[in-house]
Design a protein around this motif. Sequence first.
Motif: not given
Length: 121
Positions: A92-101, A103-121
């Motif tokens: 998947a593409v993995y993205l990090c995000a900044v929360g709203n406080s 502790y977790y409240d379900g809201i994320f306000n800022y996002w990165g562009q993402g980095t691709q992770v590919t796992v081959s079998s």
Amino acid sequence: QVQLVESGGGLVQAGGSLRLSCAVSGRAFSDYLMGWFRQSPGKERELVATINWNGGRTYYVDSVKGRFTISRDNLKSTVYLEMNNLKPEDTAVYLCAVGNSRYYDGIFNYWGQGTQVTVSS
């Protein structure tokens, strides 16, 4: 302006490991919960892990428990995701995000562009 820059993704064989990093600037990093999400084609964005402001509380989606570890370094304004025993379904593409406080409240306000992770079998 808040910026999040992910790094550490790549191609790895099943059973391998990767360590993702997300550097945050423009925000009081230590005051906020951080999260890692992932998104693959045709699927909804999935919350993978969260860590509260001081690292004292973490959350993992069931599918990664025991394999992934989220951590943070508030002095470096960086959050990490250590991924072990990777499986093809972790691809998947993995993205990090900044929360709203501190502790977790379900809201994320800022996002990165993402980095691709590919796992081959």
